[in-house]
Structure formats: structure tokens, C-alpha cells
Design a protein around this motif. Structure first.
Motif, PDB file in Angstrom:
ATOM      1  N   GLY A   1       0.819  -1.203   0.000  1.00 20.11           N
ATOM      2  CA  GLY A   1       0.000   0.000   0.000  1.00 20.11           C
ATOM      3  C   GLY A   1       0.851   1.250   0.000  1.00 20.11           C
ATOM      4  N   SER A   2       0.861   1.950  -1.088  1.00 19.69           N
ATOM      5  CA  SER A   2       1.706   3.129  -1.209  1.00 19.69           C
ATOM      6  C   SER A   2       1.284   4.213  -0.230  1.00 19.69           C
ATOM      7  CB  SER A   2       1.643   3.672  -2.633  1.00 19.69           C
ATOM      8  OG  SER A   2       2.249   4.932  -2.722  1.00 19.69           O
ATOM      9  N   ARG A   3       2.272   4.870   0.372  1.00 13.91           N
ATOM     10  CA  ARG A   3       1.967   5.998   1.232  1.00 13.91           C
ATOM     11  C   ARG A   3       1.317   7.118   0.441  1.00 13.91           C
ATOM     12  NH1 ARG A   3       3.077  10.851   2.302  1.00 13.91           N
ATOM     13  NH2 ARG A   3       3.149  11.712   4.408  1.00 13.91           N
ATOM     14  N   ASN A   4       1.579   7.185  -0.848  1.00 20.69           N
ATOM     15  CA  ASN A   4       1.055   8.264  -1.691  1.00 20.69           C
ATOM     16  C   ASN A   4      -0.311   7.922  -2.274  1.00 20.69           C
ATOM     17  OD1 ASN A   4       3.478   9.804  -1.409  1.00 20.69           O
ATOM     18  ND2 ASN A   4       4.455   8.394  -2.842  1.00 20.69           N
ATOM     19  N   GLN A   5      -1.088   7.160  -1.561  1.00 17.99           N
ATOM     20  CA  GLN A   5      -2.332   6.608  -2.074  1.00 17.99           C
ATOM     21  C   GLN A   5      -3.508   7.002  -1.185  1.00 17.99           C
ATOM     22  OE1 GLN A   5      -1.878   2.398  -2.479  1.00 17.99           O
ATOM     23  NE2 GLN A   5      -3.978   2.007  -3.083  1.00 17.99           N
ATOM     24  N   GLY A   6      -4.639   7.295  -1.805  1.00 21.12           N
ATOM     25  CA  GLY A   6      -5.886   7.447  -1.086  1.00 21.12           C
ATOM     26  C   GLY A   6      -6.194   8.863  -0.627  1.00 21.12           C
ATOM     27  N   LYS A   7      -7.444   9.020  -0.170  1.00 21.76           N
ATOM     28  CA  LYS A   7      -7.905  10.282   0.409  1.00 21.76           C
ATOM     29  C   LYS A   7      -9.061   9.968   1.339  1.00 21.76           C
ATOM     30  CE  LYS A   7     -10.965  11.495  -3.511  1.00 21.76           C
ATOM     31  NZ  LYS A   7     -10.711  10.270  -4.290  1.00 21.76           N
ATOM     32  N   ALA A   8      -9.320  10.873   2.266  1.00 23.30           N
ATOM     33  CA  ALA A   8     -10.389  10.664   3.238  1.00 23.30           C
ATOM     34  C   ALA A   8     -11.079  11.984   3.522  1.00 23.30           C
ATOM     35  CB  ALA A   8      -9.826  10.074   4.532  1.00 23.30           C
ATOM     36  N   TYR A   9     -12.400  11.908   3.720  1.00 19.73           N
ATOM     37  CA  TYR A   9     -13.206  13.093   4.002  1.00 19.73           C
ATOM     38  C   TYR A   9     -13.751  13.033   5.430  1.00 19.73           C
ATOM     39  CZ  TYR A   9     -13.225  13.902  -1.052  1.00 19.73           C
ATOM     40  OH  TYR A   9     -12.850  14.129  -2.359  1.00 19.73           O
TER      41      TYR A   9
ATOM     42  N   THR B   1     -13.410  18.426   5.693  1.00 19.62           N
ATOM     43  CA  THR B   1     -11.968  18.315   5.600  1.00 19.62           C
ATOM     44  C   THR B   1     -11.593  17.196   4.636  1.00 19.62           C
ATOM     45  OG1 THR B   1      -9.918  18.208   6.891  1.00 19.62           O
ATOM     46  CG2 THR B   1     -11.688  16.726   7.548  1.00 19.62           C
ATOM     47  N   LEU B   2     -10.519  17.402   3.922  1.00 20.84           N
ATOM     48  CA  LEU B   2      -9.968  16.423   2.986  1.00 20.84           C
ATOM     49  C   LEU B   2      -8.567  16.071   3.455  1.00 20.84           C
ATOM     50  CD1 LEU B   2      -9.727  14.926   0.193  1.00 20.84           C
ATOM     51  CD2 LEU B   2      -8.869  17.113  -0.714  1.00 20.84           C
ATOM     52  N   ARG B   3      -8.326  14.794   3.687  1.00 24.61           N
ATOM     53  CA  ARG B   3      -6.986  14.332   4.056  1.00 24.61           C
ATOM     54  C   ARG B   3      -6.389  13.564   2.882  1.00 24.61           C
ATOM     55  NH1 ARG B   3      -2.241  12.860   5.482  1.00 24.61           N
ATOM     56  NH2 ARG B   3      -1.717  12.482   7.687  1.00 24.61           N
ATOM     57  N   THR B   4      -5.282  14.036   2.371  1.00 21.20           N
ATOM     58  CA  THR B   4      -4.508  13.331   1.355  1.00 21.20           C
ATOM     59  C   THR B   4      -3.238  12.826   2.030  1.00 21.20           C
ATOM     60  OG1 THR B   4      -3.187  15.222   0.630  1.00 21.20           O
ATOM     61  CG2 THR B   4      -5.400  14.983  -0.340  1.00 21.20           C
ATOM     62  N   PRO B   5      -2.422  12.042   1.343  1.00 14.49           N
ATOM     63  CA  PRO B   5      -1.180  11.586   1.983  1.00 14.49           C
ATOM     64  C   PRO B   5      -0.287  12.724   2.463  1.00 14.49           C
ATOM     65  CG  PRO B   5      -1.642  10.243   0.073  1.00 14.49           C
ATOM     66  CD  PRO B   5      -2.636  11.360   0.052  1.00 14.49           C
ATOM     67  N   ASP B   6      -0.338  13.884   1.815  1.00 17.89           N
ATOM     68  CA  ASP B   6       0.586  14.971   2.147  1.00 17.89           C
ATOM     69  C   ASP B   6      -0.039  16.151   2.888  1.00 17.89           C
ATOM     70  OD1 ASP B   6       2.702  13.635   1.018  1.00 17.89           O
ATOM     71  OD2 ASP B   6       2.465  14.576  -0.948  1.00 17.89           O
ATOM     72  N   TYR B   7      -1.353  16.316   2.793  1.00 20.24           N
ATOM     73  CA  TYR B   7      -1.965  17.532   3.348  1.00 20.24           C
ATOM     74  C   TYR B   7      -3.338  17.242   3.947  1.00 20.24           C
ATOM     75  CZ  TYR B   7       1.637  19.893   0.626  1.00 20.24           C
ATOM     76  OH  TYR B   7       2.841  20.291   0.115  1.00 20.24           O
ATOM     77  N   ARG B   8      -3.765  18.157   4.814  1.00 25.97           N
ATOM     78  CA  ARG B   8      -5.162  18.236   5.241  1.00 25.97           C
ATOM     79  C   ARG B   8      -5.676  19.613   4.860  1.00 25.97           C
ATOM     80  NH1 ARG B   8      -8.581  15.697   8.098  1.00 25.97           N
ATOM     81  NH2 ARG B   8      -7.059  14.322   9.130  1.00 25.97           N
ATOM     82  N   LEU B   9      -6.731  19.630   4.043  1.00 25.05           N
ATOM     83  CA  LEU B   9      -7.383  20.876   3.655  1.00 25.05           C
ATOM     84  C   LEU B   9      -8.772  20.892   4.271  1.00 25.05           C
ATOM     85  CD1 LEU B   9      -7.487  23.483   1.893  1.00 25.05           C
ATOM     86  CD2 LEU B   9      -8.515  22.051   0.094  1.00 25.05           C
TER      87      LEU B   9
ATOM     88  N   THR C   1       3.688  16.309   4.890  1.00 24.96           N
ATOM     89  CA  THR C   1       4.761  15.719   4.088  1.00 24.96           C
ATOM     90  C   THR C   1       5.860  15.145   4.977  1.00 24.96           C
ATOM     91  OG1 THR C   1       5.833  17.893   3.894  1.00 24.96           O
ATOM     92  CG2 THR C   1       4.340  17.244   2.118  1.00 24.96           C
ATOM     93  N   ALA C   2       5.943  15.598   6.192  1.00 29.51           N
ATOM     94  CA  ALA C   2       6.847  15.031   7.196  1.00 29.51           C
ATOM     95  C   ALA C   2       6.023  14.785   8.453  1.00 29.51           C
ATOM     96  CB  ALA C   2       8.005  15.987   7.460  1.00 29.51           C
ATOM     97  N   ASP C   3       6.656  14.316   9.491  1.00 30.50           N
ATOM     98  CA  ASP C   3       5.938  14.019  10.731  1.00 30.50           C
ATOM     99  C   ASP C   3       5.724  15.318  11.505  1.00 30.50           C
ATOM    100  OD1 ASP C   3       4.708  12.710  12.771  1.00 30.50           O
ATOM    101  OD2 ASP C   3       6.547  11.959  13.683  1.00 30.50           O
ATOM    102  N   ILE C   4       4.824  16.143  10.959  1.00 30.31           N
ATOM    103  CA  ILE C   4       4.572  17.466  11.522  1.00 30.31           C
ATOM    104  C   ILE C   4       3.163  17.492  12.113  1.00 30.31           C
ATOM    105  CG2 ILE C   4       4.452  19.941  11.022  1.00 30.31           C
ATOM    106  CD1 ILE C   4       6.137  19.354   8.507  1.00 30.31           C
ATOM    107  N   PRO C   5       3.010  17.843  13.397  1.00 29.48           N
ATOM    108  CA  PRO C   5       1.651  17.953  13.953  1.00 29.48           C
ATOM    109  C   PRO C   5       0.918  19.142  13.339  1.00 29.48           C
ATOM    110  CG  PRO C   5       3.266  18.764  15.524  1.00 29.48           C
ATOM    111  CD  PRO C   5       4.053  18.170  14.393  1.00 29.48           C
ATOM    112  N   GLU C   6      -0.386  19.125  13.442  1.00 31.21           N
ATOM    113  CA  GLU C   6      -1.189  20.206  12.856  1.00 31.21           C
ATOM    114  C   GLU C   6      -1.146  21.420  13.790  1.00 31.21           C
ATOM    115  OE1 GLU C   6      -4.216  17.395  10.256  1.00 31.21           O
ATOM    116  OE2 GLU C   6      -4.928  18.242  12.137  1.00 31.21           O
TER     117      GLU C   6
END
Length: 497
Positions: free
Chosen positions: A425-433, A441-449, A466-471
Motif C-alpha cells: 500500500g503506497s503511502r502516496n495513495q488514497g484520500k479521506a473526508y 476536511t480532505l486528508r490526502t497523503p501529504d496535506y489536510r485541507l 509531508t513530514a511528521d509534523i503535527p497540525e
């Protein structure tokens, strides 16, 4: 002579609700043990936490551990409504704890199953519900301080609906139980948000739930039908109450506090919440709020209590897994452990859920399939299999049906996770609402919008993953190009229905 059309229509509906598979075929279908845990964020040893959770960790090592699983709504009833139906929210009631009561309970049986459990029942499964699977603590519709009713939240899903309330007498009393037989309601909220009880496992309701499930497993072993058994545990939902022996697993001074305890930069406080559920426990030593943080000592005590509650539940799950093995059911039983949402343990100065931040939406998900069902076993082995792709709770509906080889006959929002069970399962895969608090909110592998539909500004928040950065910082104004790229995906979901 009357026109036969209406009669024929009724017959077709009745026929459509009947069992769809012959008994000989049923025996080869896998059993399902679905374990729902209230308020369980990624607080397991398998996720790198200090939590002592050997049983869930062991299951994760033999199955698939999802590191980026997100619920649709950060509140119990609404999250479970999306899980059970496979639909993301499409109207306001879907964000409420009454979503199942309003949308499902009391409705006549339809050609479309009310839940994926109903679909299993129609396919010849014997379905058993124990504890909190829908929103109610015991599966029946009634208020916190009302007598137990006979109205089921899920009227067509369960062959059997069971619960042992013990000395607490009702499901809701048991849900907010203290070891002396009292509960939050009976004590008029004059209680602490935690308790270390000098009791055995059965001294709190989840121990009774485990025992009831163990007894039922013995019965189900003799059943010719495959079974779907849902077991819903209460902890670590507030109050954080657990037998003392689970508190004793931890040294208080070694319990870490939040690495993200401050309000994020460049947001409006309307994006957070004032820890109202937590503050109902009137005898807590300190009150939580956005205006000030609780002390480090109290934060550590509360986190200790949460960890003790998680370890208590882990022990109950260990009993179930051991019984599966003893009864020789392991080789033909799918086991799922699902947390209904996350929880802020002082993160962003919040104690609770009810936000559109990572801490509230991200929760535990483990899926263990029978060995015979693991593709490429010699290569993959399903050992220490971490799935880093972004997935959603609505994905469990089609996943379980596919694993059981049961067709999905109507369109839902979820997508099957089966391909991820036998691949990295690629880390660069998927999205969640996610949906709540007048926002999406939209969560992608790299961002939360996140976009809020409210008067308070800013309306748009963007967080870097994109890194282990808290929100901890809204970077929307700094990166309009990223917002512009992701916004069509968010708006697409908003206007989908």
C-alpha cells in the motif's frame, strides 16, 4: 379481478429479503468477529505508543495495521452510521449522534440493506450484536436516564442482540459506570473523569461484555451457519475507568504528554472546542479550556488513565482471541478491530473529539484475515504488515463483503481495501473526508485541507503532512497554489449529492 401488480411487487420484495445462499455453501464462508472500540485513537504499541497492548499488537503483527485510517465524523453515533451504511454524510442529521435512530430505527425492511450487517444476515449469516456497535450502549433506543426500550436501533440487522448490564441495570448506566454500581447520571455528574477500581475485570461492564462474547462463541461454534459477531467495548471512552492492575502497568512519570499542546497558528478558535464533554465530570481536579492549558501533572494523570483503559480493553480482546484459538475458529474467522474516532489528549489544548483535526478523525484499524485467504502467503505472510495508504471507515463495508464473497448490489461511497491486505500500500495513495463543526476536511497523503462554512475567519485551513509534523500551523495563506490544487477534490465531495 384485482390487478396483480401490487401483490407481485410485495412478493418480489419478500423474496429479495430471503436467504440467498444454500446451506452447504454457507459452511465455507468465513466468520467475522468485528470489535468496535469507543474513542480509540492510534494509541497502541503497534503504532509506536507507550500503551501496553500485547493482544492487539499481536493481532496487528499477524494481520494488516492501517496507519492512516480516518472516520467520517468525529462523534460516536454519526461515525458509526457512516461505517454501517457505507455512506459519507449528506445531510445534517448524519453529523448527529441520533443519525442511526432517525435514519434507520423504526424503518421497514427495504431491498437495500440497512447496514452491512444486514447484508451478511441476508446472505445466510447468523448475526450477533453484543455491546455498542451502533450508537446506543446496548443497541436499543432510549435516553440516558430512561428505562430500556424494546426498539432496536438496527431493526433488521441482528439475529440476536445481547448485553449484560450487571449491577448497573441499563446499557447507558453501564456506559458511564463506576465500580461501586453508580454511574455518571445517578451521581449527577459529581464524579471524576477517571477511576482506578480495586476490582477484577468484571468489576466494570466491558469485562461482562467479554464474558458474554466468550459464552456466545462456544454456541456459535456448533452452528451450521457462519457467524458475524459484533462486540462493542466502551473504554477508553470517558470516564477513564479501569481496574487498578491496568493502571499499575505504567509509571506515571514516564507517561508522555502531548507534543502539540498549543492552539495552532493562523486559525479561529471556532475550529476547536472547549472540552465540554470532559468538563461534565465536575470533580475533576482541573477544568480544560482554550484559554489555558491544564497542568502537566494533571495532563499526565489523564493520559495515564486513558492508557489504563486501553490496556483493560486489550486484555478483554485477548480473551476473545484466545477463545477463537481454543475453539479452532481462528483459521476461518476474519477479525476486525475498529476505533470509532480519535481523541485529543490535550492536543491543541483540547480534551475530547468533535474537531476536524487529525487527532479526532484518525483512529485504530486492524484487519486479520484467515491464513487461507492471504494471497502470496509465502511472500507477504501478513506479518508486520503496515498499510500506509489513506483509507476511510466507509471502506469497511465493501471490504468485508468482498472477503466473504458476498456481492454488493447497490452503490456506496466506500472502496474495498482487499487489494491493500496483500500489498504494502503506497503511502502516496488514497484520500479521506471528514465532516463536523460547519466544515468539511480532505486528508490526502501529504496535506489536510479544511473548509468551514461559517462567519468566523479564516474559512480555509491547510496543514502539512509531508513530514511528521503535527497540525500546529495553518499554512493556507502561505500556499494558495496547494489550496487551489486540492479544493476541487473537497468541493467535489461537498456537491456530490
Amino acid at each position: 379481478m384485482k390487478h396483480p401488480g401490487p401483490i407481485l411487487f410485495v412478493l418480489l420484495i419478500i423474496w429479495g429479503c430471503k436467504e440467498e445462499y444454500p446451506s452447504a455453501e454457507k459452511k465455507t464462508r468465513p466468520n467475522i468477529l468485528f470489535i468496535a472500540i469507543d474513542d480509540l485513537r492510534n494509541e497502541l504499541g503497534a503504532y509506536g505508543s507507550v500503551a501496553r497492548t500485547p493482544n492487539m499488537d499481536s493481532l496487528a503483527s499477524r494481520g494488516s495495521l492501517f496507519t492512516h485510517h480516518y472516520v467520517q465524523v468525529p462523534t460516536c453515533g454519526a461515525s458509526r452510521h457512516s461505517l454501517l451504511t457505507g455512506y459519507r454524510p449528506s445531510k445534517p442529521i448524519h453529523l448527529s449522534n441520533r443519525a442511526i435512530e432517525v435514519e434507520i430505527s423504526g424503518k421497514a425492511e427495504d431491498s437495500v440493506p440497512e447496514t452491512f450487517i444486514h447484508r451478511f444476515k441476508r446472505a445466510g449469516y447468523h448475526t450477533v450484536g453484543i455491546g455498542k456497535i451502533s450508537h446506543s450502549a446496548d443497541g436499543y433506543v432510549y435516553g440516558y436516564e430512561e428505562p430500556v426500550s424494546e426498539k432496536r436501533e438496527l431493526p433488521h440487522s441482528w439475529s440476536e442482540l445481547l448485553f449484560d448490564a450487571g449491577k448497573w441495570e441499563t446499557g447507558w448506566n453501564a456506559f458511564f459506570a463506576y465500580a461501586n454500581g453508580e454511574n455518571r447520571q445517578s451521581l449527577e455528574k459529581q464524579v471524576r473523569p477517571y477511576e482506578s477500581g480495586e476490582v477484577e475485570d468484571e468489576g466494570y461492564p466491558d469485562g461482562l461484555t467479554a464474558n458474554l462474547a466468550l459464552s456466545k462463541l462456544k454456541e456459535l461454534q456448533e452452528n451450521e451457519q457462519p457467524f458475524f459477531m459484533g462486540v462493542g467495548f466502551f473504554k477508553p471512552h470517558l470516564p477513564f475507568n479501569a481496574p487498578k492492575k491496568y493502571w499499575d502497568l505504567y509509571e506515571r512519570d514516564s507517561v508522555p504528554i502531548s507534543d502539540n499542546p498549543r492552539i495552532p497558528e493562523n486559525i479561529n478558535l471556532a475550529s476547536l472546542q472547549e472540552s465540554g464533554e470532559f468538563n461534565q465530570y465536575a470533580l475533576g481536579e482541573e477544568r480544560a479550556g482554550l484559554d489555558t492549558s491544564v497542568s502537566n501533572a494533571y495532563a499526565r494523570k489523564l493520559r495515564h488513565a486513558y492508557l489504563a483503559s486501553v490496556s483493560y480493553i486489550d486484555a478483554q480482546i485477548g480473551k476473545l482471541l484466545q477463545e477463537l484459538k481454543r475453539l479452532e475458529l481462528t483459521e476461518n474467522t476474519i477479525v476486525v478491530i475498529w476505533g470509532d474516532h480519535g481523541w485529543h489528549l490535550g492536543d491543541q489544548r483540547v480534551w475530547g473529539k468533535h474537531t476536524l483535526f487529525e487527532n479526532a478523525l484518525k483512529s485504530t484499524l486492524i484487519i486479520k484475515t484467515p491464513n487461507a485467504m492471504n494471497a502470496n502467503e509465502s511472500d507477504v505472510s501478513n506479518h508486520d504488515h503496515k498499510v500506509e495508504a489513506v483509507v476511510e471507515s466507509v471502506d469497511l463495508y465493501p471490504t468485508l463483503l468482498e472477503l466473504a464473497d458476498i456481492p454488493l448490489n447497490h452503490k456506496i461511497d466506500g472502496e474495498s481495501l482487499v487489494p491493500l491486505l496483500t500489498s504494502n500500500g503506497s503511502r502516496n495513495q488514497g484520500k479521506a473526508y471528514g465532516y463536523f463543526n460547519q466544515g468539511i476536511t480532505l486528508r490526502t497523503p501529504d496535506y489536510r485541507l479544511t473548509k468551514y462554512f461559517r462567519e468566523e475567519e479564516p474559512h480555509i485551513e491547510l496543514y502539512d503532512h509531508t513530514a511528521d509534523i503535527p497540525e500546529n500551523k495553518n499554512i493556507a495563506s502561505e500556499h494558495p497554489e496547494i489550496v487551489a490544487r486540492l479544493m476541487p477534490l473537497l468541493e467535489q465531495e461537498r456537491w456530490r449529492r
